[in-house]
Scaffold this active site. Structure first.
Site, PDB file in Angstrom:
ATOM      1  N   THR A 216     -34.491  -3.437  57.918  1.00 14.40           N
ATOM      2  CA  THR A 216     -35.767  -3.972  57.468  1.00 14.40           C
ATOM      3  C   THR A 216     -35.704  -4.477  56.037  1.00 14.40           C
ATOM      4  OG1 THR A 216     -36.514  -1.777  56.748  1.00 14.40           O
ATOM      5  CG2 THR A 216     -37.109  -2.471  58.979  1.00 14.40           C
ATOM      6  N   GLU A 263     -42.527  -2.648  55.896  1.00 17.93           N
ATOM      7  CA  GLU A 263     -41.132  -2.807  56.302  1.00 17.93           C
ATOM      8  C   GLU A 263     -41.052  -3.813  57.448  1.00 17.93           C
ATOM      9  OE1 GLU A 263     -39.065   1.323  56.105  1.00 17.93           O
ATOM     10  OE2 GLU A 263     -41.147   1.693  56.730  1.00 17.93           O
TER      11      GLU A 263
END
Length: 318
Positions: A216, A263
C-alpha cells in the site's frame, strides 16, 4: 485530477489594485470551501452579470478560512485547501481570484468600510454576487440586504443567490462534511458536483500490506479529517497518471489500533511512491472498518474488497 491552473486564470494575493485587463470586475465573494454546486451558482451569477457588463469575473475569497482564524482548535476539515480551491475556481470559468489574508486587520474592518475601501476603492467593482447566507465585516454586520442597499447607493449591481437543495437539504460545505463522515460518498459527490478528492504525500508505513500481498501507499490525512473509517474504491493521480485502487482508512484494529492512515492498494502498479504527492478521489464507500480474528480472514476480505473496487471503477458493479 491534478491541481494545475490554466495560464488564463490570474491569482492576485492581497492586491491593492487590479491590472487593467481585470478592471471593473464582477466579484463572486465567499469562502468557497469545496466550490460545491451552491458555490457554482454564485459563480455562475457573477459570470452572467460580467457578460452583460462586458467585464471580467473574479472570485474574492479568504485564506485561511475565517473559522480557522477565530477558532483554530475547532476549525472545519477543509474540503478544498488553497491549491484545490483555486483549481476548482478556475474550472468554474472565472478569469481569476483575489485571495485576501483573513487576519485581525481584515476581521476588524467595518462592513461599510469593506464596501467603500475594498470593493470600490481597491477593485472598482461593477457588481458582486454572493450567497444568501454571506456575511462580512466586523462582527459579521454586513449581510446580503446590507450589500444590496450599498450597491444601490454606490452604483454597483448585487446578485444574491438562493440556496440550492439536494434531497431536500440546502447544499453546504457542512452538509458535505457530514455526508463524508457518514460514508455517504455518493451524496457528497452529488452536492459537490464531482467526487470528493484530497491531496496527500506518501509516507513510510510498517510494510505490513506488502507482507499480506497487498502493498500500500500510506497517506496521513490532515488532523481533523472527517472521513468515515472503512474501505473505499478510489482513483489516484500521480502527476497526470491515473491509478485505480482500493483503500482502507482507519486505525487497523486487527493489528494495532494506531493513528489513522489512508492506505491505498494500487491495482497493477509497481514502483516507489515514497515522498510523492497523490491526488485521491473517492469513488465509493464499500464497507466500514472491521476487526478480524487473524490474518487469514483479513486477506480473504481484502480479495473481496479489491474485486468489488475493480467492479465499481470499471462500471460493472451491481
Amino acid at each position: 485530477m491534478p491541481n494545475a491552473l490554466p495560464d488564463v486564470f490570474t491569482v492576485l494575493r492581497n492586491a491593492d489594485a487590479l491590472p487593467a485587463r481585470l478592471a471593473r470586475p464582477v466579484l463572486a465573494i465567499g469562502n468557497f470551501d469545496g466550490v460545491h454546486r451552491g458555490h457554482r451558482a454564485v459563480i455562475d451569477a457573477a459570470r452572467a452579470m460580467a457578460r452583460d457588463e462586458g467585464v471580467p469575473a473574479l472570485a474574492l475569497t479568504f485564506e485561511p478560512h475565517p473559522r480557522a482564524f477565530f477558532s483554530p482548535k475547532t476549525a472545519p476539515f477543509r474540503l478544498t485547501p488553497e491549491p484545490a480551491k483555486l483549481a476548482r475556481l478556475a474550472e468554474a470559468g472565472l478569469d481569476g481570484a483575489i485571495m485576501l489574508d483573513f487576519d485581525a486587520a481584515l476581521a476588524a474592518v467595518e462592513a461599510d468600510a469593506f464596501v467603500a475601501d475594498i470593493l470600490i476603492g481597491r477593485y472598482g467593482v461593477s457588481g458582486v454576487a454572493v450567497g444568501f447566507d454571506f456575511h462580512f465585516g466586523r462582527a459579521r454586520a454586513g449581510s446580503p440586504v446590507f450589500l444590496k442597499e450599498a450597491g444601490a447607493r454606490r452604483g454597483f449591481k448585487v446578485a444574491v443567490v438562493e440556496p440550492m437543495r439536494d434531497e431536500g437539504d440546502a447544499i453546504s460545505s457542512t452538509g458535505i462534511r457530514n455526508a463524508l463522515a457518514a460514508g455517504q460518498v455518493g451524496h457528497a459527490a452529488h452536492m459537490l458536483g464531482r467526487p470528493f478528492s484530497f491531496a496527500a504525500r506518501v509516507i513510510h508505513g510498517d510494510k505490513r500490506g506488502r507482507e499480506l500481498g497487498f502493498p500500500t501507499a500510506n497517506l496521513e490525512l490532515p488532523e481533523g479529517a472527517e472521513l468515515a473509517f472503512g474501505v473505499y474504491a478510489v482513483r489516484a493521480w500521480h502527476g497526470t497518471r491515473r491509478l485505480d485502487g482500493v483503500a482502507s482508512y482507519g486505525r487497523r484494529p486487527t493489528f494495532d489500533n494506531g493513528r489513522p492512515l489512508f492506505e491505498i492498494y494500487l491495482f497493477d502498479f509497481s514502483g516507489d511512491l515514497y515522498g510523492a504527492e497523490l491526488e485521491v478521489e473517492l469513488a465509493a464507500y464499500l464497507r466500514p472498518e472491521l476487526k478480524f480474528d487473524g490474518i487469514t480472514p483479513l486477506i480473504a476480505q481484502m480479495h473481496v474488497d479489491s474485486a468489488q473496487a475493480r467492479a465499481v471503477l470499471s462500471g460493472k458493479a451491481d
